[in-house]
Design a protein around this motif. Structure first.
Motif: not given
Ligand code: TYM
Length: 340
Positions: A68-72, A215-217, A291-296, A298-299
Motif C-alpha cells: 500500500x505504501x508503494x501504491x501511494x 492496482x497490481x493487475x 494504471x499500468x505505470x502505477x503497477x510498474x 509499485x513493482x
C-alpha cells in the motif's frame, strides 16, 4: 464550520487489509495526490491497527502495508512533501482512541452501517475492535487537529461520528480543543461499484476478483475485466438522465470520467449513441494507460522493502512530532497526572 483557529490540515488513511482497488485509487489515492499540490499540509496513513479488527496473517499484513505504501508513492505521493507512515508506529493514535472510546456512546457505534455490514448476523463473534473502529478513526484525524478529510462516499458516516466525538469532547470538558472536521467527498468516482453488480461497492474483500480492478493487475487482466464487466444492451444516452436505472452503465461512465479527469456529462456527450462494443475498449485503453505505470512503479518500489520501511519510519517520526503535543494537551484536559 471549522473554527478559524485551526490551521487547515489534511489527513486520510487506507487499510492495508488487502491489495488496493480501482475504487481506492479513484475515490481516495488519486485525490490525495491532487491535495498534495494545494498548499495545505497532507498526512497519509496506512491504518494497520484498523486492519487487525479482522484477523490478518502477520506476514501478509507486513507485505500488504508495504504494498500500500508503494501504491501511494507510485500514484504520486511524495514522501518529502506529504507525511506517509503506518499508524502503529505512532502510539498517540491508540492512546487518543482509548479516550474517545470513553466519549463515544454505544448507541452511536451500533448505528454504523459498516459495523452492521461487517459484523453481520454474528455480531457476538466480531472483535471489540471492529465495534470501536470509528472511534480510533476519529483519533487518527483529531490527534493531528486535521480539518479536512478526503474519503470515498462509504466513509461519510464515520466522519459524521468524528464530528460528534469532537463536539461531545469539547462540550464535556468545556473546551474548544478539537476541530469539527469537514469531509471532502468530491469528484465523479466517490463510489466506484463492482464490475459484476452495479448496486454493490467495488471492494478488496469481494470474493470475486472479476468484480474489481486491483492496482497490481497487469494490462491484459485490466482489459479482460472491463470487457467482461456487466452492462446492459442499450447504447449510451446523450444525457446523464438517460443513465437512471442503469447502475452498471453509470458506473463505467463515472470510472471513465475519473480516469480521464473529466466529468460524466462530458463522457456521455462524447459517447452518445455508441454501444458498449465501442465504449468498453476505449475505457480499457484509458484504464491501462493510467494504471499500468502505477503497477510498474509499485513493482520497482517493492523490490526494496527496507527502503519502504525507512520512508514509513521517517514519516512516523514527523507524524509523532505533531501528534504527541496534541495528545499531551488532551491528557491535561481530561485530568491525567503527567509527572515524568
Ligand atoms: P478503506 O481502506 O476501506 O478505503 C480507503 C479509501 O478508499 C475509499 N474507497 C472507495 N472510494 C470509492 N469507491 C469505492 N468502491 C471505494 N472503496 C474504498 C474509502 O472511502 C476510503 O477513503 N476507515 C477507513 C480508513 C481510515 C480512515 C481514517 C480514513 C482509518 N482512519 C481516518 C480517513 C481518516 C477505511 O476503511 O478505508
Amino acid at each position: 464550520m471549522t473554527a478559524p483557529k485551526f490551521t487547515p490540515r489534511i489527513f486520510s488513511g487506507i487499510q492495508p487489509s488487502g491489495g488496493l482497488t480501482l475504487g481506492n485509487y479513484l475515490g481516495a489515492l488519486k485525490r490525495f495526490v491532487e491535495k498534495q499540490d494545494e498548499g495545505i499540509e497532507t498526512i497519509y496513513c496506512l491504518v494497520d491497527l484498523h486492519a487487525i479488527t479482522v484477523w490478518q496473517d502477520p506476514v501478509r499484513l507486513r507485505e500488504q502495508t508495504r504494498e500500500a505504501a508503494a501504491a501511494f508513492m507510485a500514484a504520486g505521493i511524495d514522501p518529502a512533501r506529504s507525511i506517509l507512515f503506518n499508524q502503529s508506529q505512532v502510539s498517540a493514535h491508540a492512546e487518543l482512541g482509548w479516550i474517545f472510546n470513553c466519549v463515544a456512546r454505544m448507541g452511536w457505534m451500533s448505528r454504523m452501517t459498516q459495523w452492521k455490514d461487517k459484523a453481520g448476523r454474528n455480531a457476538e463473534a466480531a472483535s471489540l475492535g471492529l465495534f470501536a473502529y470509528p472511534s480510533l478513526m476519529a483519533a487518527d484525524i483529531l490527534v493531528y487537529h486535521a480539518t479536512m478529510v478526503p474519503v470515498g462516499e462509504d466513509q461519510k458516516q464515520h466522519l459524521e461520528l468524528c464530528r460528534d466525538i469532537a463536539i461531545k469532547f469539547n462540550h464535556d470538558y468545556g473546551v474548544d480543543f478539537f476541530p469539527v472536521i469537514e469531509p471532502v467527498i468530491e469528484g465523479p468516482a466517490t463510489r466506484v461499484m463492482s464490475l459484476r453488480d452495479g448496486t454493490r461497492k467495488m471492494s478488496k474483500s469481494d470474493p470475486s476478483d472479476q468484480s474489481r480492478i486491483n492496482l497490481t493487475d497487469d494490462a491484459d487482466t485490466i482489459a479482460q475485466k472491463i470487457r467482461k464487466a456487466r452492462t446492459d444492451p442499450e447504447p449510451l444516452p446523450d444525457s446523464l438522465e438517460g443513465l437512471a436505472g442503469r447502475p452498471e452503465a453509470r458506473n463505467l461512465v463515472n470510472i471513465y470520467a475519473a480516469l480521464a479527469g473529466s466529468t460524466p456529462e462530458a463522457v456521455v456527450a462524447e459517447f452518445a449513441g455508441r454501444g458498449f462494443g465501442t465504449f468498453k475498449p476505449a475505457l480499457a485503453d484509458l484504464a491501462v494507460s493510467r494504471l499500468a505505470p502505477i503497477s510498474r512503479e509499485m513493482k520497482r518500489l517493492m523490490a526494496d522493502p527496507a527502503g519502504i520501511d525507512r520512508i514509513l519510519g521517517d514519516g512516523a517520526a514527523r507524524a509523532e512530532a505533531i501528534a504527541r503535543p496534541i495528545l499531551e494537551r488532551t491528557l491535561d484536559i481530561v485530568g491525567m497526572i503527567r509527572s515524568r
